[in-house]
Design an enzyme around this catalytic site. Structure first.
Site, PDB file in Angstrom:
ATOM      1  N   SER A 190      59.358  46.974  52.842  1.00  0.00           N
ATOM      2  CA  SER A 190      59.081  46.077  51.645  1.00  0.00           C
ATOM      3  C   SER A 190      60.622  45.545  51.125  1.00  0.00           C
ATOM      4  CB  SER A 190      59.085  47.403  50.673  1.00  0.00           C
ATOM      5  OG  SER A 190      57.849  48.041  50.974  1.00  0.00           O
ATOM      6  N   GLU A 238      50.929  40.687  52.800  1.00  0.00           N
ATOM      7  CA  GLU A 238      52.028  39.821  52.799  1.00  0.00           C
ATOM      8  C   GLU A 238      52.602  39.467  53.861  1.00  0.00           C
ATOM      9  OE1 GLU A 238      53.261  40.321  47.932  1.00  0.00           O
ATOM     10  OE2 GLU A 238      54.295  41.651  49.457  1.00  0.00           O
TER      11      GLU A 238
HETATM   12  N1  NAD Z   1      55.694  53.990  51.079  1.00  0.00           N
HETATM   13  C1  NAD Z   1      55.102  52.776  50.779  1.00  0.00           C
HETATM   14  O1  NAD Z   1      54.293  52.862  49.517  1.00  0.00           O
HETATM   15  C2  NAD Z   1      55.305  51.489  51.249  1.00  0.00           C
HETATM   16  C3  NAD Z   1      54.619  50.533  51.151  1.00  0.00           C
HETATM   17  C4  NAD Z   1      54.798  49.121  51.813  1.00  0.00           C
HETATM   18  C5  NAD Z   1      55.748  49.247  52.921  1.00  0.00           C
HETATM   19  N2  NAD Z   1      56.661  50.210  53.166  1.00  0.00           N
HETATM   20  C6  NAD Z   1      57.421  50.210  54.292  1.00  0.00           C
HETATM   21  O2  NAD Z   1      56.962  50.850  55.289  1.00  0.00           O
HETATM   22  C7  NAD Z   1      57.919  51.510  56.198  1.00  0.00           C
HETATM   23  C8  NAD Z   1      58.077  52.849  56.205  1.00  0.00           C
HETATM   24  O3  NAD Z   1      57.693  53.634  55.068  1.00  0.00           O
HETATM   25  P1  NAD Z   1      56.982  54.816  54.800  1.00  0.00           P
HETATM   26  O4  NAD Z   1      56.825  55.090  53.437  1.00  0.00           O
HETATM   27  O5  NAD Z   1      55.878  54.901  55.794  1.00  0.00           O
HETATM   28  O6  NAD Z   1      58.104  56.017  55.346  1.00  0.00           O
HETATM   29  P2  NAD Z   1      58.163  57.360  55.791  1.00  0.00           P
HETATM   30  O7  NAD Z   1      59.570  58.046  55.691  1.00  0.00           O
HETATM   31  O8  NAD Z   1      56.804  58.167  55.336  1.00  0.00           O
HETATM   32  O9  NAD Z   1      57.839  57.322  57.559  1.00  0.00           O
HETATM   33  C9  NAD Z   1      58.964  56.890  58.195  1.00  0.00           C
HETATM   34  C10 NAD Z   1      58.744  57.360  59.617  1.00  0.00           C
HETATM   35  O10 NAD Z   1      59.360  56.729  60.590  1.00  0.00           O
HETATM   36  C11 NAD Z   1      60.065  57.464  61.388  1.00  0.00           C
HETATM   37  N3  NAD Z   1      61.217  56.933  62.139  1.00  0.00           N
HETATM   38  C12 NAD Z   1      62.338  57.074  61.805  1.00  0.00           C
HETATM   39  N4  NAD Z   1      63.404  56.363  62.617  1.00  0.00           N
HETATM   40  C13 NAD Z   1      62.614  56.080  63.513  1.00  0.00           C
HETATM   41  C14 NAD Z   1      62.795  55.138  64.851  1.00  0.00           C
HETATM   42  N5  NAD Z   1      64.014  55.072  65.320  1.00  0.00           N
HETATM   43  N6  NAD Z   1      61.741  55.111  65.798  1.00  0.00           N
HETATM   44  C15 NAD Z   1      60.494  55.443  65.413  1.00  0.00           C
HETATM   45  N7  NAD Z   1      60.143  56.053  64.322  1.00  0.00           N
HETATM   46  C16 NAD Z   1      61.177  56.485  63.324  1.00  0.00           C
HETATM   47  C17 NAD Z   1      60.187  58.931  60.608  1.00  0.00           C
HETATM   48  O11 NAD Z   1      60.067  59.968  61.568  1.00  0.00           O
HETATM   49  C18 NAD Z   1      58.948  58.970  59.735  1.00  0.00           C
HETATM   50  O12 NAD Z   1      57.697  59.404  60.248  1.00  0.00           O
HETATM   51  C19 NAD Z   1      59.434  51.096  55.365  1.00  0.00           C
HETATM   52  O13 NAD Z   1      60.048  50.002  55.737  1.00  0.00           O
HETATM   53  C20 NAD Z   1      59.007  50.972  53.831  1.00  0.00           C
HETATM   54  O14 NAD Z   1      59.651  49.748  53.229  1.00  0.00           O
HETATM   55  C21 NAD Z   1      56.459  51.492  52.469  1.00  0.00           C
END
Ligand code: NAD
Length: 293
Positions: free
Chosen positions: A127, A160
């Protein structure tokens, strides 16, 4: 010249990260008819993702919103792995949705540059981090872009697609078309800008809402009511900030301000004070509103 694949050659999608976003993006891909692999370093995280997706599918079927055959096919199309090295070699399109940290993402993209097939497109769901930050380490920057889904990814239609300076037209076209095949309505952002479109629009509304409240022009309740009853928003800006989490809102403002230095992006003092008091919104029982009653 870049060697990326067209949509017709995409059969296997790899989603990296099985958290909030990754698991739902993977299910969206599986429902779209793609062989889909979810990779995460945490076996527990993968198990939790599998349980949630199986439960989600069962509940959709029970409510008559998803055909049993489609649910079964999607669940069977999903593979789970902790081993990036073995699964990255099989993917035609990769969506990285790992923890929002540049060091983690850089390591992943560096590995993908080596492991993924030459034609594979490498997208990040980040994001706040533009894909230019991880493009060069892949050795194939033209095949790197942001593909930003919204939470919950199984429901929200917007994706996006953000290109950086050297993202190729073919990468953009294939990514947009993939989003359409997943039942989404993609939008294109022609150059990297913090917040992309949706979060910038939301930021502008939140800033104005905070100004009106801080000046004593209207109460937060009346500002929220107006957003709902005059503008048709499903909830007002203060209720939404409480739902997202005031710590998250503050973190995003800090990161954006560090990047742009713009006055309008500066973190809000009232939000910072609420966070310091432990009032993080719904999840802590209080924020702009009180949820304990
Ligand atoms: N949460 C939201 O509302 C949202 C919305 C849009 C985009 N995003 C983006 O999505 C991405 C993930 O966010 P999220 O909320 O799902 O996070 P989250 O914390 O729920 O999940 C992240 C996952 O990544 C894993 N991880 C960490 N290091 C890793 C590696 N080296 N290899 C493989 N897996 C690994 C973790 O174990 C975890 O399961 C971020 O970049 C965030 O900016 C989040």
């Amino acid at each position: 010249m870049s060697a990326e694949t067209g949509i017709e050659n995409i059969s296997t999608i790899l989603v990296i990260g099985a958290g909030t976003m990754g698991r739902q993006i993977a299910m969206t891909a599986a429902l779209g008819g793609f062989a889909t692999i979810i990779q995460d370093i945490s076996a527990d995280g993968l198990a939790a993702a599998r349980t949630e997706l199986e439960g989600w599918a069962a509940s959709r079927v029970a409510k008559g919103k998803l055909e049993q055959a489609k649910a079964t096919a999607a669940l069977e199309a999903l593979g789970y792995s902790t081993d990036l090295d073995s699964v990255a070699t099989k993917a035609d399109f990769i969506i990285e949705a790992a923890t929002e940290r540049l060091d983690i993402k850089t390591q992943i993209f560096e590995k993908l540059g080596v492991l993924a097939p030459a034609h594979a497109i490498l997208a990040t769901n980040s994001s706040t981090l533009g894909s230019s930050k991880v493009a060069e380490v892949t050795g194939r920057p033209a095949q790197v872009c942001n593909m930003h889904f919204f939470n919950p990814a199984l429901v929200m239609k917007c994706v996006e697609v953000v290109r950086h300076e050297t993202t190729s037209d073919a990468t953009v076209e294939t990514t947009m078309e993939l989003a359409r095949r997943l039942g989404k309505e993609p939008v294109l952002i022609n150059r990297e800008v913090p917040g992309f479109i949706a979060n910038r629009l939301m930021g502008a509304i939140q800033r104005e809402a905070l100004f009106l409240a801080e000046e004593g022009i209207a109460s937060i309740e009346d500002i929220d009511t107006t957003a709902r009853t005059a503008l048709g928003h499903p909830m007002g800006p203060f209720a939404l900030m409480d739902l997202v989490g005031l710590d998250v809102i503050d973190f995003i403002a800090q990161a954006t301000h560090a990047e742009t230095g713009a006055v309008e992006d500066a973190p809000n003092e009232r939000i910072a004070a609420l966070v310091a008091e432990g009032k993080l919104g719904r999840k802590s029982g209080a924020g702009f509103y009180d949820y304990k009653g």
